[in-house]
Design an enzyme around this catalytic site. Structure first.
Site, short mmCIF file in Angstrom:
data_model
loop_
_atom_site.label_atom_id
_atom_site.label_comp_id
_atom_site.label_asym_id
_atom_site.label_seq_id
_atom_site.Cartn_x
_atom_site.Cartn_y
_atom_site.Cartn_z
N LYS A 187 -16.55 -39.60 36.39
CA LYS A 187 -15.48 -38.99 36.83
C LYS A 187 -15.40 -39.00 38.58
O LYS A 187 -16.18 -38.67 39.20
CB LYS A 187 -15.36 -37.49 36.53
N THR A 228 -11.17 -24.60 39.61
CA THR A 228 -11.85 -25.89 38.93
C THR A 228 -12.82 -25.46 38.26
O THR A 228 -13.58 -26.56 37.83
CB THR A 228 -12.05 -27.12 39.99
N GLY A 230 -15.64 -25.11 35.51
CA GLY A 230 -15.76 -25.37 34.28
C GLY A 230 -15.17 -26.65 33.69
O GLY A 230 -14.99 -27.02 32.57
N THR A 231 -14.74 -27.44 34.94
CA THR A 231 -13.93 -28.79 34.55
C THR A 231 -14.84 -29.95 33.77
O THR A 231 -14.46 -30.56 32.90
CB THR A 231 -13.42 -29.42 35.72
N CYS A 233 -17.52 -29.25 31.68
CA CYS A 233 -17.61 -28.74 30.45
C CYS A 233 -16.45 -29.12 29.51
O CYS A 233 -16.63 -29.50 28.48
CB CYS A 233 -18.00 -27.27 30.42
#
Length: 535
Positions: A187, A228, A230-231, A233
């Site tokens: 990512k 943002t 917890g992005t 997970c």
């Protein structure tokens, strides 16, 4: 047949934005039934992680076995695994059920690994001595690995900040693939890249196929927002959910990336720090769609559509058409230009109120830019009046007409009594409508002999509103309008209220131009009376 089932093996987030809480919300958003095996409990909120306690490895294994024995799992996602013994217990339990990685166990289990090592706030979530175990024991069992750039650098032993380009991302993903991972979805959110000359930034996510030795990339706009948490997970959970639904890995990561981007864009404030994304955005009935390539300005589109015939009567009004054709009377034009000067003063005050009503410095700066554009526009009016022998002092002394008073008082009343959205909406018809008219008339060039101001004294006015500077001001205004709504989602009832404000302001714009036409008519009648002609 029931919904697909997905098992998350991860820690708990007491703040609800990451960990198993985020995973279960994401599974539900993809119409999957989520189960969980808890590896640790955290005390955390939007401001950070304040404490962590692990669950015994035996209990973690017991949870996994209980779920698989009864419910099963069409896909599995791992997150924070707390320590070396827990990692070994998880992999051993999965191997007993699905077989070793080399025997096709990871494909049968469809395991998605989110290599959680450090929280966004900087809290260590995996001891250093457990990292080698993660690399050698867990990674080979991963069908898909979903690291962000810092995690990827850490897992391959590169120095922090080594990844500076898409080529670096590919080299890193390939090295991770050499450790036994089938697919690496790297990512790019930590490395927004510039695109174009307007300061726009994009995020590039990269998918590496370690068998085919092939890379694919996906580019999305960079969203510079606070919410943002917890992005990571959420993205891994979305990939697992799509795999459980039968998607291929490339299809799953594309869908997951789009889901997370929309979840960030539609987030709302929770807590005092980095809030969570909006996991349930696909399930929530939105008042308006989010901006998208098909409709980059859905709020503006809605407001204009709500006006119906009124908007058409406004932007196709005979008065600007007569200016473009050179057929308007001088009296009509001068009435308009003098009254518009006074209106713009109040318009500037209204946008100053909009700046006052926000604590967001970017939104404040946008309002100030509009005020500066208004000042430029008023100076243009002064110069036109001076061309016809009307000095600045004389222009300032011209009394406001009844029509102008009705309009300016409405704008100021709504701007002062309402919130930031009210102030944006009530001033939008003027800015956007003049932009539509200017762009239309410049592109169509109607009438006869309008190519020079010598043949049409009003053509310069038309060109100003079709020019790059004014069209740029319109784009800025629309962006501010859309961003203000994104920052503060509204109910359908509130949307209806704002649409009525926009319609009323549009009708007042029509009346403003009607008054200019009427001033020209009265002037002609007065001339005819003086000359003894029938009126």
């Amino acid at each position: 047949m029931g919904p697909p089932t997905v098992l998350t093996i991860a820690g708990s987030d007491s703040g609800g934005g990451a960990g198993i809480q985020a995973d279960l919300k994401t599974f539900a958003a993809f119409d999957c039934f989520g189960t969980s095996a808890l590896t640790a409990v955290t005390a955390q909120n939007t401001l950070g992680v304040h404490g962590v306690e692990g669950i015994s490895p035996a209990m973690v294994a017991h949870q996994i076995e209980a779920v698989l024995d009864d419910i099963g799992a069409d896909a599995i996602k791992t997150g924070m695994l707390f320590g070396e013994e827990t990692i070994r217990a998880v992999v051993h339990t999965l191997e007993k059920r699905f077989g070793k990685a080399a025997e096709g166990g990871r494909e049968r289990a469809k395991v998605v690994v989110d290599p959680v090592c450090v929280s966004t706030s900087g809290h260590s979530l995996l001891p250093l001595e457990a990292v080698d175990t993660l690399r050698t024991v867990l990674l080979p069992f991963a069908l898909v690995l979903t690291p962000n750039i810092p995690e990827a650098e850490f897992l391959v032993g590169w120095q922090k900040g080594s990844i500076k380009s898409i080529e670096d991302m590919q080299r890193c993903a390939a090295e991770l693939g050499s450790k036994g991972v089938r697919w690496v979805y790297l990512k790019g959110g930590h490395m927004p890249l510039p695109k174009g000359e307007d300061g726009t930034k994009v995020v590039v996510d990269l998918l590496w196929d370690s068998v085919e030795q092939k890379v694919t990339t996906e580019e999305r706009p960079f969203l510079d927002v606070l919410n943002t948490h917890g992005t990571g997970c959420t993205l891994a959970a979305a990939v697992a959910a799509e795999l459980a639904r039968g998607k291929t890995v490339p299809e799953a990561v594309l869908s997951a990336g789009n889901y997370v981007a929309s979840a960030i864009a539609s987030s709302y404030p929770v807590g005092r720090g980095a809030g969570p994304v909006n996991h349930f955005h696909p399930l929530t009935r939105r008042t308006l769609p989010l901006p998208n390539p098909h409709s980059p300005a859905p709020f503006t589109d809605y407001l204009i559509a709500h006006c119906g015939d009124a908007w058409t009567r406004y932007v196709q009004h005979p008065f600007p058409n007569s200016l473009a054709a050179g057929t308007a009377s001088l009296e009509s034009f001068l009435h308009f230009i003098q009254q518009d000067y006074h209106f713009l003063k109040q318009y500037g005050r209204s946008n100053s109120l909009a700046a006052y009503k926000t604590e967001d410095m970017k939104l404040m700066a946008g309002s100030i830019e509009i005020v500066n554009d208004v000042i430029k526009e008023t100076e243009m009016h002064v110069k036109y009046c001076e061309t016809y022998g009307i000095s600045r002092e004389q222009l300032q002394a011209v009394p406001e007409s009844i029509t102008n008073i009705a309009y300016t008082r409405y704008v100021l009343d709504v701007s002062s009594r309402g919130d930031l959205l009210d102030a944006r909406v009530v001033t939008a018809p003027c800015l956007i409508g003049y932009g539509h008219v200017g762009a239309r008339l410049v592109s169509s060039n109607p009438g006869v002999e309008v190519d020079s101001s010598d043949k049409n004294p009003y053509w310069g006015w038309i060109q100003e509103y079709g020019s790059d500077w004014y069209q740029g001001a319109v784009r800025k205004g629309i962006e501010l309008l859309e961003q203000t709504l994104l920052d503060s989602p509204i109910s359908p009832r509130r949307l209806e209220e704002l649409a009525k404000i926009f319609l009323k302001a549009t009708e007042l714009e029509i009346a403003f131009w009607d008054a200019a036409v009427e001033a020209g008519r009265k002037s002609r009648e007065e001339v005819m009376r003086r000359e003894g002609l029938p009126v």
